[in-house]
Design a protein around this motif. Structure first.
Motif, short mmCIF file in Angstrom:
data_model
loop_
_atom_site.label_atom_id
_atom_site.label_comp_id
_atom_site.label_asym_id
_atom_site.label_seq_id
_atom_site.Cartn_x
_atom_site.Cartn_y
_atom_site.Cartn_z
N ARG A 356 -74.76 17.87 81.63
CA ARG A 356 -75.96 18.25 80.86
C ARG A 356 -76.67 17.02 80.33
N THR A 357 -75.93 15.93 80.11
CA THR A 357 -76.55 14.72 79.55
C THR A 357 -77.32 13.94 80.61
N VAL A 358 -76.72 13.78 81.80
CA VAL A 358 -77.34 12.89 82.80
C VAL A 358 -77.96 13.63 83.99
N GLY A 359 -77.68 14.94 84.12
CA GLY A 359 -78.32 15.70 85.20
C GLY A 359 -77.85 15.26 86.59
N ASP A 360 -78.84 15.07 87.48
CA ASP A 360 -78.53 14.83 88.90
C ASP A 360 -77.55 13.69 89.17
N ASP A 361 -77.57 12.65 88.32
CA ASP A 361 -76.74 11.47 88.59
C ASP A 361 -75.25 11.78 88.67
N VAL A 362 -74.83 12.90 88.09
CA VAL A 362 -73.39 13.17 88.07
C VAL A 362 -72.92 13.70 89.43
N VAL A 363 -73.84 14.32 90.18
CA VAL A 363 -73.43 15.06 91.39
C VAL A 363 -72.75 14.17 92.43
N PRO A 364 -73.38 13.02 92.84
CA PRO A 364 -72.73 12.20 93.88
C PRO A 364 -71.37 11.63 93.43
N LEU A 365 -71.16 11.54 92.12
CA LEU A 365 -69.88 11.00 91.65
C LEU A 365 -68.76 12.05 91.70
N VAL A 366 -69.14 13.33 91.70
CA VAL A 366 -68.14 14.39 91.66
C VAL A 366 -67.88 14.99 93.05
N MET A 367 -68.90 15.00 93.91
CA MET A 367 -68.76 15.67 95.21
C MET A 367 -67.58 15.15 96.05
N PRO A 368 -67.37 13.83 96.16
CA PRO A 368 -66.24 13.36 96.98
C PRO A 368 -64.89 13.93 96.49
N PHE A 369 -64.73 14.04 95.18
CA PHE A 369 -63.49 14.58 94.61
C PHE A 369 -63.32 16.04 95.04
N ILE A 370 -64.42 16.79 94.99
CA ILE A 370 -64.36 18.21 95.36
C ILE A 370 -64.00 18.32 96.84
N GLU A 371 -64.73 17.55 97.68
CA GLU A 371 -64.51 17.67 99.13
C GLU A 371 -63.09 17.28 99.51
N GLU A 372 -62.55 16.29 98.79
CA GLU A 372 -61.22 15.81 99.14
C GLU A 372 -60.13 16.81 98.75
N ASN A 373 -60.34 17.55 97.63
CA ASN A 373 -59.24 18.36 97.08
C ASN A 373 -59.32 19.86 97.33
N ILE A 374 -60.50 20.34 97.73
CA ILE A 374 -60.73 21.80 97.71
C ILE A 374 -59.85 22.55 98.71
N THR A 375 -59.36 21.86 99.77
CA THR A 375 -58.54 22.58 100.77
C THR A 375 -57.09 22.10 100.79
N LYS A 376 -56.68 21.34 99.77
CA LYS A 376 -55.31 20.78 99.76
C LYS A 376 -54.26 21.88 99.57
N PRO A 377 -53.05 21.66 100.11
CA PRO A 377 -52.00 22.68 99.95
C PRO A 377 -51.55 22.85 98.50
N ASP A 378 -51.65 21.79 97.67
CA ASP A 378 -51.18 21.90 96.28
C ASP A 378 -52.24 22.63 95.43
N TRP A 379 -51.87 23.74 94.78
CA TRP A 379 -52.85 24.53 94.02
C TRP A 379 -53.56 23.70 92.97
N ARG A 380 -52.87 22.71 92.40
CA ARG A 380 -53.50 21.91 91.34
C ARG A 380 -54.74 21.21 91.86
N GLN A 381 -54.67 20.74 93.10
CA GLN A 381 -55.82 20.02 93.65
C GLN A 381 -56.97 20.99 93.94
N ARG A 382 -56.62 22.17 94.48
CA ARG A 382 -57.69 23.15 94.76
C ARG A 382 -58.35 23.61 93.46
N GLU A 383 -57.53 23.87 92.44
CA GLU A 383 -58.08 24.36 91.16
C GLU A 383 -58.94 23.28 90.51
N ALA A 384 -58.47 22.02 90.55
CA ALA A 384 -59.23 20.94 89.91
C ALA A 384 -60.59 20.75 90.60
#
Length: 869
Positions: A356-384
């Motif tokens: 909410r503070t910085v808007g668009d600038d946060v997106v490119p910093l978070v997307m790689p983390f999402i893409e890397e973890n969203i399909t992992k076998p460990d539930w913690r990574q998918r949930e995070a």
């Protein structure tokens, strides 16, 4: 019996002994207050006495000086001030003596009582020697005396307003506190007490934070304390940093790099209570920057109070990775525990604030983390990964997010159905809710929900509502925002074909055996209400079928016999939900001519049910039933008259309900609804209503928030009964005048007070407006002439104070128009003589706010007619 024994008996496990002791204490207090307080303070100070009797003695002393309700607190303050000086001096001597007791509980209790007395006496210029005698204790060699004294100074700063302590003494207090925090201080207890005291003393340090050297010194000591070997000291030091971040944001620039390094180390390596405060520091900085950017809309001029330093923007590359790491530190079943709060939740909350503070600038910093973890076998990574995605949906622009959401939506829907882990499903449903809340609705340029995927989304959500309670509750929430996004589509809502199915599914949820868990039943009713509220004319017959169903359910709750207190509480909650649901249905069906007639056949039965609900004593249920009756009155109009006889006693009861002031406030609102529905048919009940409203206004027990709506209610009544309001003028007008004088020159100490002052002004102006309009075209208008100069003077003062908000401005210029309109040529000369009405009118005519301008155009017309007349 001696006091010690009574105090011990009052804590006995045996009920009858306890009751007897409590009676004795009460009697002693009523018969001889000075001796009672003296013997308690002497008990507390006596090291020979048992710990339990000393603790209770101190607690009773504290409660004899302070109370939660303001009016009770005022009575206790006056009672203490009226005590004999000698007695008070003796009590205070005992309390100061207790600070050197070897028993920690006794010292701590004495600290609190001393601070309470200081809070009463210092503003009266009494007990001037207190700070001096506390500070002389600091030089004692015994650590426990130092510890107790610092604790007292901490409580002192919490109870006493900085205005009543002069700067010289503030400097001495801060010096003592900061010295106590120093690493060179041998005792851990002393350092901890000092660090906690600084937290409360920060509000006193305005002048010291303006001085670079003093500020550097305080900041250095706090930062050193975050590295203490003792967990509690580290936690307290970070709590100080959090407080500094909001109180002294504009002074942080030269320390922010060091603070980042300290907080990052704590988040990664320290124990949870410390790490949570380290994250809280950054959440607090976000709050500050969001507020500043909101206030100034990003364009800073030299005269904005506090510039934005963009600390979050600068820290982003390091801050975001640190927060993403915390998301992987979930607890096994945090989604089942209502009050859970841990590192992962704090990190996600902070990430949401960063977005909410910085808007668009946060997106490119978070997307790689999402893409890397969203399909992992460990539930913690998918949930995070899912949590990270859900956290950044508010803040960045739809342009930035929509393409990502379009790709992610199918994946999310499939995860909600198929993921083997409950945590992941819970967070997925929450994230879908956030997608619908922030990126779906009539204002969006590219819709994320299309005819093609709407059915699939609904199928998944309705299926998830059968899942375990915490997942089902989040699925209800997602459906809530899905329905809300179609609020303004007019007649063709994509949800219409599924309306029957949706309502049926929600009703099924409310009947689940486990609907008490995870707020599930409440969520289902809230969603049902939203689906009804946003439904279109074509689904009105389906909403109509809901009426007898909900009525039947409410009827069943009223029939239930012999309930345990636990069952009764659930029963009350259910009644409240059902009344709330009926209110929304009444508003929906009563607002449209096509359904109103068919719906009103149920009105008698519904009203009967509501009256039976009032017979059960429960505040929350009363609020809901009152609101529903307001809606029913609006729908039935003048025909509501036939229910008044039966309803009036409960209306009066609501107006008398000082304790549960929300009930009182809502009832006042319902009086307004009744006035609009019944118009002059309300006349027979006005004596009773006006008597009660005038009583409410002159009571010092009623919460202040109820007073503005009472004033505007005067206006509603006058509009409804017109010149019949004549007999109330001699009571209502003086009240309005004295309130107007108070509210015109309210030197508002803070934003909250200013907001309240403006609500009060608006209520008073709405009263004047209703009274003036009520008397229009009546032969009795001349009765209002004596009050006109006062109304104009009130408007003058408001204009000159320059601190009214837009709502007040609109109402105020409206009152000027009403005055001219009702009093006609009599008002002309008065308005001509009024100091600022011309300037005020000019200012409103050129306002950007079209509502103010509209009001001013009308007033201008009315005034020119009056002056010409």
């Amino acid at each position: 019996m001696e006091v010690t024994q009574i105090l011990l008996n009052a804590q006995s496990v045996d009920g009858s002994i306890r009751k007897h002791a409590e009676e004795s204490l009460k009697q002693f207090q009523e018969q001889n207050l000075p001796v009672f307080l003296l013997s308690l303070s002497s008990e507390l100070a006596n090291n020979e006495k048992p710990v339990d009797s000393r603790k209770l003695a101190g607690l009773i002393l504290k409660n004899a000086l302070d109370a939660k309700e303001q009016h009770r607190k005022n009575e206790l303050v006056q009672r203490w001030l009226a005590l004999d000086r000698v007695v008070k001096a003796q009590i205070k001597a005992y309390l100061l003596q207790t600070l050197s007791s070897p028993v920690p509980d006794a010292r701590s209790t004495a600290s609190q009582v001393i601070a309470k007395i200081a809070g009463i006496e210092l503003p009266q210029k009494q007990w001037p020697e207190l700070i001096g005698s506390l500070l002389s204790n600091i030089h004692q060699l015994q650590p426990h005396v130092k510890q107790a004294t610092l604790e007292t100074l901490g409580y002192f700063c919490e109870e006493v307003s900085p205005q009543v302590v002069d700067q010289d003494q503030v400097n001495k207090i801060l010096t003592a506190v900061v010295q106590g925090m120093n690493a060179s201080e041998g005792s851990t207890d002393v350092r901890l007490a000092a660090t906690r005291a600084l937290y409360n003393a920060l509000g006193f340090a305005q002048a010291n934070f303006l001085n670079d050297m003093e500020r550097d010194y305080i900041m250095r000591v706090v930062c050193e304390a975050t590295l203490s070997p003792v967990v509690k000291i580290r936690q307290a030091a970070f709590e100080c940093l959090v407080a500094i971040s909001s109180t002294y944001y504009e002074k942080l620039a030269s320390y922010i790099q060091d603070i980042f390094n300290i907080t990052a180390k704590a988040v990664r390596e320290d124990e949870e209570p410390v790490a949570l405060q380290a994250i809280e520091f950054w959440s607090s900085i976000c709050d500050e920057e969001i507020d500043i950017l909101d206030d100034y809309g990003g364009d800073f001029t030299a005269d904005s109070d506090i510039p934005c330093f963009y600390f979050i923007k600068q820290a982003l590359p390091a801050l975001v990775p640190m927060l993403l790491e915390t998301l992987l530190k979930q607890e096994e079943d945090q989604d089942l525990d209502e009050g859970a709060w841990n590192l992962a939740m704090a990190g996600g909350t902070c990430l949401g604030l960063v977005a909410r503070t910085v808007g668009d600038d946060v997106v490119p910093l978070v997307m790689p983390f999402i893409e890397e973890n969203i399909t992992k076998p460990d539930w913690r990574q998918r949930e995070a990964a899912t949590y990270a995605f859900g956290s950044i949906l508010e803040g960045p622009s739809p342009d930035k997010l929509t393409p990502i959401v379009n790709v992610a939506l199918n994946f999310m829907l499939s995860a909600l159905m198929k993921d083997p882990n409950n945590h992941v499903k819970d967070t997925t449903a929450w994230t879908l809710g956030r997608i619908f809340e922030f990126l779906h609705g009539s204002t969006m340029e590219t819709p994320i929900i299309t005819k093609e995927n709407c059915q699939q989304i609904l199928t998944v959500l309705l299926q998830s509502m059968k899942d375990v309670p915490n997942v089902a509750e989040k699925a209800c929430g997602a459906l809530y925002f899905l329905a809300q996004g179609y609020e303004d589509v007019g007649s063709a809502s994509p949800l219409s074909p599924y309306c029957q199915e949706i309502i049926q599914a929600l009703l099924t949820v409310t009947h689940r055996e486990d609907a008490d868990e995870s707020r599930l039943r409440t969520a289902a009713y809230e969603t049902l209400n939203e689906v009804v509220r946003c439904s279109t004319d074509e689904t009105a017959p389906i909403v109509m079928q809901l009426v007898p169903i909900i009525m039947m359910e409410l009827h069943q709750t009223l029939e239930a016999q012999k309930l345990s207190s636990d069952e009764r509480e659930k029963q009350n909650e259910l009644q409240g939900l059902l009344c709330g649901c009926l209110q929304v249905i009444i508003q929906k069906l009563g607002a449209s001519e096509t359904t109103k007639y068919a719906f009103l056949q149920y009105a008698d039965q519904i009203m009967d049910l509501f009256l039976r609900v009032f017979a059960c004593r429960n505040a929350t249920v009363h609020e809901e039933a009152m609101l529903a009756i307001g809606a029913l009155a609006y729908a039935t109009g003048a025909n509501f008259d036939k229910y008044m006889q039966g309803f009036y006693p409960y209306l009066e009861m609501g107006l008398q309900n000082f304790e549960e002031y929300q009930v009182c406030a809502i009832t006042v609102g319902v009086v307004g609804d009744l006035c609009r529905a019944l118009e002059d048919k309300i006349l027979p009940f006005c004596d009773g209503i006006m008597t009660q409203l005038l009583k409410d206004l002159s009571s010092n027990q009623l919460h202040r928030s109820v007073k503005p709506p009472i004033f505007s209610c005067f206006g509603d009544i006058a509009l409804a009964i017109g010149e019949n309001f004549e007999k109330y003028l001699i009571y209502a007008m003086p009240m309005l005048q004295s309130a107007a004088e108070l509210s015109a020159h309210a030197a508002a100490a803070d934003d909250e007070m200013l907001e309240y002052t403006n609500q009060l002004r608006n209520g008073i102006l709405e009263a004047y407006s209703g009274i003036l309009q009520g008397f229009k075209n009546s032969p009795k208008t001349q009765l209002l002439l004596p009050y006109a100069p006062h109304v104009l003077q009130f408007l003058d003062t408001l204009y000159n104070e320059k601190d009214m908000d837009d709502t007040v401005m609109k109402t105020a210029i409206g009152v000027l128009g009403d005055l001219a309109d009702t009093l006609g040529s009599h008002a002309g000369p008065l308005i001509n003589r009024s100091v600022s009405s011309k300037d005020f009118l000019e200012e409103c005519l050129s306002s950007d706010d079209h509502l103010i301008k509209e009001s001013a155009d009308w007033a201008k017309l009315a005034i020119s007619r009056a002056i010409a007349g």
